[in-house]
Design an enzyme around this catalytic site. Structure first.
Site, PDB file in Angstrom:
ATOM      1  N   SER B  72      15.738  32.126  60.952  1.00 56.78           N
ATOM      2  CA  SER B  72      15.114  32.447  62.512  1.00 56.78           C
ATOM      3  C   SER B  72      14.883  31.051  63.131  1.00 56.78           C
ATOM      4  CB  SER B  72      13.886  32.914  62.374  1.00 56.78           C
ATOM      5  OG  SER B  72      13.099  32.339  61.329  1.00 56.78           O
ATOM      6  N   LYS B 115       7.539  29.020  62.562  1.00 55.07           N
ATOM      7  CA  LYS B 115       8.154  29.365  63.877  1.00 55.07           C
ATOM      8  C   LYS B 115       7.713  27.968  64.579  1.00 55.07           C
ATOM      9  CE  LYS B 115       9.135  33.530  63.019  1.00 55.07           C
ATOM     10  NZ  LYS B 115      10.490  33.520  62.463  1.00 55.07           N
TER      11      LYS B 115
END
Lengths: 157, 207
Positions: B72, B115
């Protein structure tokens, strides 16, 4: 002379760091004394009550419905709040106010808990900011220290 | 070391005395052995607890090495990359927009996710998918951050589970460790004819 003083200073610093780390880990993994403030958990916990919170339950994921937990506030990461767990992940909780005519329900998402204060009229809790992630739980309150007029100090579970 | 045999009389008296003396010297020896072993065990346990606490506080307040897995954050962080995360920023509330942070997962408290911070509290963020025709925006609530992975097509982030409370942030990634395998011709330290791993620390670029 300077070397002695420096050596003593470093040793003192070393001991401080050592025992500070051990104390921090004791609070983090075992528990500690907490002073609660605010009216949102009355009558169970009054303003300025002294309670003992243990941290083993959250590390072993043993928090149950009905436990009183200390949680890092979702709206203010610098402060902690003290509420009761009303629902765990997957439970159905009532999200509407008691005064509403139409009741609305929702399910607690995975990895979250639903918190409410015992003093429902004067408590900002999950009914305001929604379900709280389990990772914010800091500890579970297991003892409250009560001072009565008859004895100097009594501990009630 | 044994008890002195004094004043015994009788036919079997000296045997009883010798047995008592032998027993008296045997008991303290075994007690001493047990006490030494227990003492060593407790000292070992004490040192383990002491250094374990110091190591835990170092990871908690300074930082540590983290191995990232998952797609991701590509191309910034690949699968199985080794990164160094520091914890001072989150304790001093210095996390900025664009930082890559390690966060306890809101959906699974036992795992961590990595993230990038797209919006801080009060910022306006786009909550709709890039493929949607109508864009929808919302404001990040107080005490929360909006996280998105760099690989937008293959990332479950705040677009799925909403803004994440600041209290779940564990650390900020500041360095990425890059390994290279190959022959080196112009290395100052290592011999040129050996294959060697070279660790290059590069600062992660944050826009």
């Amino acid at each position: 002379m300077l070397r002695n003083a420096l050596g003593k200073a470093f040793r003192f610093l070393g001991y401080t760091v050592q025992y500070g780390c051990i104390a921090h880990c004791a609070f983090e993994y075992l528990g500690g004394i907490v002073v609660c403030s605010g009216p949102s958990m009355e009558p169970t916990i009054q303003n300025s009550d002294i309670v003992f919170s243990e941290s083993l339950s959250r590390h072993f994921y043993c928090i149950r419905k009905g436990d009183i937990v200390i949680v890092k506030s979702p709206n203010d990461p610098k402060s902690n709040i003290c509420k009761r767990v009303i629902g765990l992940e997957g439970d159905k909780v009532c999200t509407s106010n008691p005064s509403d005519f139409l009741k609305s329900h929702s399910y607690v998402p995975k990895g979250h808990v639903w918190l409410e204060g015992d003093n429902l009229r004067n408590s900002t809790d999950s009914r305001c900011y929604g379900p709280v992630p389990y990772g914010l739980i800091r500890g579970r309150i297991c003892l409250k220290i009560v001072f009565s007029t008859k004895m100097n100090g009594t501990i009630f579970v | 070391m044994g008890a002195r045999v004094v004043g015994t009389c009788g036919a079997g008296g000296w045997r009883r005395a010798r047995w008592r003396a032998g027993r008296a010297s045997w008991a303290p020896y075994h007690c001493r052995m047990l006490r030494n072993a227990l003492g060593k065990a407790f000292r070992f346990l004490g040192y383990t607890v002491q250094y374990g606490c110091i190591a835990h506080c170092a990871f908690e307040y300074l930082g540590g090495i983290v191995v990232c897995s998952g797609p991701s954050m590509e191309p910034t962080i690949q699968n199985s990359d080794i990164v160094f995360s520091e914890s001072l920023s989150r304790h001093f509330y210095c996390i900025r927009k664009g930082d890559i942070v390690i966060v306890k997962s809101p959906n699974d408290p036992k795992s961590n996710i990595c993230k990038r911070v797209i919006g801080l509290e009060g910022d306006k963020v786009c909550t709709s998918n890039p493929s949607d025709f109508l864009k929808s925006h919302s404001y990040v609530p107080k005490g929360h951050v909006w996280l998105e992975g760099d690989n937008l097509r293959n990332s479950t982030d705040s677009r799925c589970y909403g803004p994440v409370p600041y209290g779940l942030i564990r650390g900020r990634i500041c360095l990425k460790c890059r390994t290279q395998l190959g022959l080196y011709e112009n290395v100052e330290h290592a011999a040129a004819h050996f294959n060697c791993y070279s660790l290059n620390f590069c600062l992660l670029y944050t826009p």
